[in-house]
Design a protein around this motif. Structure first.
Motif, PDB file in Angstrom:
ATOM      1  N   ALA A 144       0.789  -1.240   0.000  1.00  0.00           N
ATOM      2  CA  ALA A 144       0.000   0.000   0.000  1.00  0.00           C
ATOM      3  C   ALA A 144       0.821   1.291   0.000  1.00  0.00           C
ATOM      4  CB  ALA A 144      -0.974  -0.028   1.179  1.00  0.00           C
ATOM      5  N   PRO A 145       1.765   1.498   0.915  1.00  0.00           N
ATOM      6  CA  PRO A 145       2.435   2.807   0.984  1.00  0.00           C
ATOM      7  C   PRO A 145       3.134   3.229  -0.299  1.00  0.00           C
ATOM      8  CG  PRO A 145       2.821   1.565   2.994  1.00  0.00           C
ATOM      9  CD  PRO A 145       2.163   0.626   2.036  1.00  0.00           C
ATOM     10  N   PRO A 146       3.893   2.358  -1.004  1.00  0.00           N
ATOM     11  CA  PRO A 146       4.614   2.869  -2.191  1.00  0.00           C
ATOM     12  C   PRO A 146       3.692   3.493  -3.232  1.00  0.00           C
ATOM     13  CG  PRO A 146       5.516   0.756  -1.547  1.00  0.00           C
ATOM     14  CD  PRO A 146       4.280   0.965  -0.721  1.00  0.00           C
ATOM     15  N   MET A 147       2.605   2.822  -3.603  1.00  0.00           N
ATOM     16  CA  MET A 147       1.758   3.360  -4.671  1.00  0.00           C
ATOM     17  C   MET A 147       1.009   4.610  -4.226  1.00  0.00           C
ATOM     18  SD  MET A 147      -1.451   0.715  -5.006  1.00  0.00           S
ATOM     19  CE  MET A 147      -0.431  -0.731  -5.253  1.00  0.00           C
ATOM     20  N   VAL A 148       0.565   4.662  -2.979  1.00  0.00           N
ATOM     21  CA  VAL A 148      -0.168   5.846  -2.518  1.00  0.00           C
ATOM     22  C   VAL A 148       0.786   7.021  -2.336  1.00  0.00           C
ATOM     23  CG1 VAL A 148      -1.631   6.796  -0.704  1.00  0.00           C
ATOM     24  CG2 VAL A 148      -1.948   4.434  -1.446  1.00  0.00           C
ATOM     25  N   LEU A 149       1.961   6.744  -1.769  1.00  0.00           N
ATOM     26  CA  LEU A 149       2.942   7.819  -1.612  1.00  0.00           C
ATOM     27  C   LEU A 149       3.418   8.327  -2.971  1.00  0.00           C
ATOM     28  CD1 LEU A 149       5.055   6.498   1.407  1.00  0.00           C
ATOM     29  CD2 LEU A 149       3.358   8.353   1.405  1.00  0.00           C
ATOM     30  N   GLY A 150       3.498   7.396  -3.956  1.00  0.00           N
ATOM     31  CA  GLY A 150       3.830   7.851  -5.312  1.00  0.00           C
ATOM     32  C   GLY A 150       2.775   8.792  -5.860  1.00  0.00           C
ATOM     33  N   LEU A 151       1.505   8.481  -5.635  1.00  0.00           N
ATOM     34  CA  LEU A 151       0.408   9.348  -6.069  1.00  0.00           C
ATOM     35  C   LEU A 151       0.469  10.695  -5.354  1.00  0.00           C
ATOM     36  CD1 LEU A 151      -2.287   9.877  -7.539  1.00  0.00           C
ATOM     37  CD2 LEU A 151      -3.437   8.721  -5.621  1.00  0.00           C
TER      38      LEU A 151
END
Length: 608
Positions: A144-151
């Protein structure tokens, strides 16, 4: 707080990892559909070739699928759980990283609608994927964190007011999602741990039950073997003692012979009590319920125990009753006798009172004493084998501590509930509850005393114990009975042929159940009986006490005496055998059950 055993932790991790890989196929198919739809939408809408670049990069992560599928082919998957857990976390980082690139490569400037689409897609992939990776917290953090933080980073890079608000909302969403995912992970872990702990406890309980059952069986086998080995010499001692007592009558040494008989009788009683336990555990004692007159049973208690109470200088009061109950008369007498005997043992002043009274359709028989009393914590313990109150030195005058154990077994068998109430230092009351017999039925009365019959002239003994043979010869000599002894079938056949040739047939065959080399004395005796006309009576003697052996004996339908045999009981059985041998052996066999030694025989013979 108790720590979880490593074995359970390993099983929990194995189940968690298995749950992660279980959704691999369906998640991959869904991801392919969504990723291509997003890439085509942005390429069609914006005409940006970066959408094609992103879908190419994203498709590369499909190369991880064979590595995930290898999980299901790994023969050592249970031992390599930690390896597969790390691999799944790393693959989630790879997967999430490709989605984190999507906003940076495809997010258009000043196009709020397509920005909203990107936000919804990334957050949608996050929300739908979190339940699948929730079993392992490391996989959740990799997903979860990588893709949301990327967004969030891409939105902040855009710098618009709407973008900043969306970035803040995405950050809040990520925090809430991680909190929910952590709660779900914890719940699943606790559920698995609880499940495996219960399974481990159930397995331990089953193992303990198996060990307890094995220990009980070993105890039974040990007691049976020890009892058999003890009964052989004790049987011979009893025979020699009775022969010696009769030979010394009228002489000064006669008192020593009587004391010897008293000591042997005490041993008889102890071994008889152990035999009671074995027979009850074997299930061979089936009650024969009938209408029983309590007057006769209570008078029998007085005859048996009045002398013992007098020797201790205590009072024994038994109030007779005209009531009738439904029970097995012999078992009831044995049950009640154990209660009275126990009360006398532990009463040193005052006395013992036995009463019977009607309560509705039940009859209460109460045994009340003014003895030591029993602490509440010991009320159940006193019904256990070999447990005794206030006898740490194991005083033999207080018995072995199995009388109340027999009471509990007999009360269960007869369906006569027994209850206990006591005041330490003041006394104890045991209460039996019996069904009241219909008033119109006649009570069972003791059989009329028989006139002493004649002993057999000639008896064939089949026994391979020399000391027992010598003891029986000495005893039979004092009775004027000729005893032919044989240690095996060949010798027994020769003795029977000689008796027939001399026209002095054998009246009774007295055979041990177990002969040398595992030969069955029952089979030998029956073959001899079948080959003789008219057939002699057959009486079996045994020192076996194992439940299996007792069940076999019960089915023979023959009169059975248990070693050590009381000489007077042996005499009575031989007289009965001689009587029916001259008339009809079949009647003797049919009535054999009444001649089988029952647990209270020795006491009843003394009382009568």
């Amino acid at each position: 707080m108790a720590t979880t055993p490593p074995s359970i932790q390993q099983r929990v991790m194995h189940e968690q990892v298995a749950a992660l890989y279980a959704t691999t196929a369906s998640a991959t198919i869904a991801d392919v559909i969504v990723s291509w739809a997003v890439a085509l939408l942005f390429w069609w809408k914006n005409g940006d070739s970066m959408a094609l670049v992103w879908i190419t990069l994203h498709s590369s992560q499909l190369l991880r699928y064979p590595f995930q599928a290898a999980y299901f082919k790994d023969p050592a998957v249970a031992e390599r759980t930690a390896f597969w857990a790390r691999r799944h976390r790393n693959e989630m980082l790879w997967y999430s990283g490709t989605w984190a690139l999507a906003p940076w490569l495809m997010l258009p400037r000043s196009d709020t609608s397509m920005t909203a689409v990107m936000v919804l897609v990334v957050l949608g992939v996050t929300s739908t994927g979190i339940p699948a990776v929730a079993p392992r917290w490391a996989s959740v953090l990799g997903f979860a964190p990588p893709m949301v933080l990327g967004l969030i980073g891409a939105l902040l890079w855009q710098g618009g007011a709407v973008d900043l608000v969306l970035a803040l909302c995405c950050l809040v969403y990520l925090g809430v999602s991680l909190y929910i995912a952590h709660s779900q992970h914890h719940l699943l872990a606790q559920t698995l741990q609880s499940r495996f702990e219960k399974e481990a406890l159930a397995q331990q309980l089953e193992q303990q039950m198996t060990l307890t059952r094995q220990a009980s069986e070993e105890k039974t086998r040990f007691l049976a073997a020890a009892s058999h080995d003890l009964r052989q010499p004790l049987h011979a001692i009893g025979l020699f003692g009775t022969a010696l007592e009769q030979a010394l009558r009228g002489q000064p040494a006669h008192q020593h012979a009587l004391r010897l008989e008293d000591a042997v009788r005490s041993l008889y009683h102890s071994l008889g009590a152990m035999l009671d336990i074995s027979r009850l555990d074997a299930g061979v004692m089936a009650p024969e319920r009938q209408t029983v007159a309590l007057r006769e049973t209570l008078l029998s208690m007085h005859r048996l125990f009045a002398g013992r109470a007098q020797d201790k200088d205590i009072a024994l009061r038994i109030r007779t009753s005209a009531l009738h109950v439904t029970s097995d008369p012999q078992m009831l007498e044995r049950l009640l006798g154990n209660l009275v005997e126990n009360a006398i043992k532990y009463t040193h002043q005052g006395g013992v009172l036995v009463t019977a009274r009607q309560r509705g359709q039940r009859v209460w028989i109460e045994v009340v004493d003014t003895g030591l009393g029993i602490e509440p914590a010991q009320h159940e313990l006193v019904f256990r084998e070999f447990y005794q109150v206030d006898n740490p030195s194991r005083d033999r005058s207080l018995g072995m501590g199995i009388g109340l154990s027999i009471v509990r077994r007999l009360s269960t068998l007869l369906e006569h509930p027994v209850s206990l109430s006591s005041r330490p230092g003041r006394g104890t009351r045991f209460r039996l509850s019996l069904p009241l017999a219909p008033a119109g039925l006649s009570a069972a009365t003791p059989p009329a005393a028989r006139t002493e019959g004649e002993l057999p002239r000639r008896v064939l003994l089949i026994d391979d114990e020399a000391i027992v043979t010598q003891g029986l010869m000495a005893l039979m000599h004092t009775w004027g009975v000729e005893l032919l002894a044989a240690a095996d079938e060949v010798a027994a056949q020769a003795a029977m042929r000689q008796a027939a040739e001399e026209h002095r047939p054998v009246d009774v065959i007295l055979s041990d159940m177990r002969l040398r080399h595992g030969v069955s004395g029952l089979d030998v005796a029956r073959r001899l009986q079948a080959a003789t006309a008219p057939p002699p009576a057959l009486v079996m003697i045994t020192g076996e006490t194992s439940p299996e052996h007792l069940r076999t004996l019960e089915h023979t339908g023959l009169p059975i005496l248990f070693k050590p045999v009381d000489p007077q009981l042996l005499r009575h059985t031989l007289i009965e055998g001689c009587r029916v041998a001259h008339h009809d052996f079949r009647h003797f066999a049919a009535g054999a059950r009444s001649h089988t030694v029952d647990p209270g025989t020795l006491q009843r013979d003394e009382g009568q």
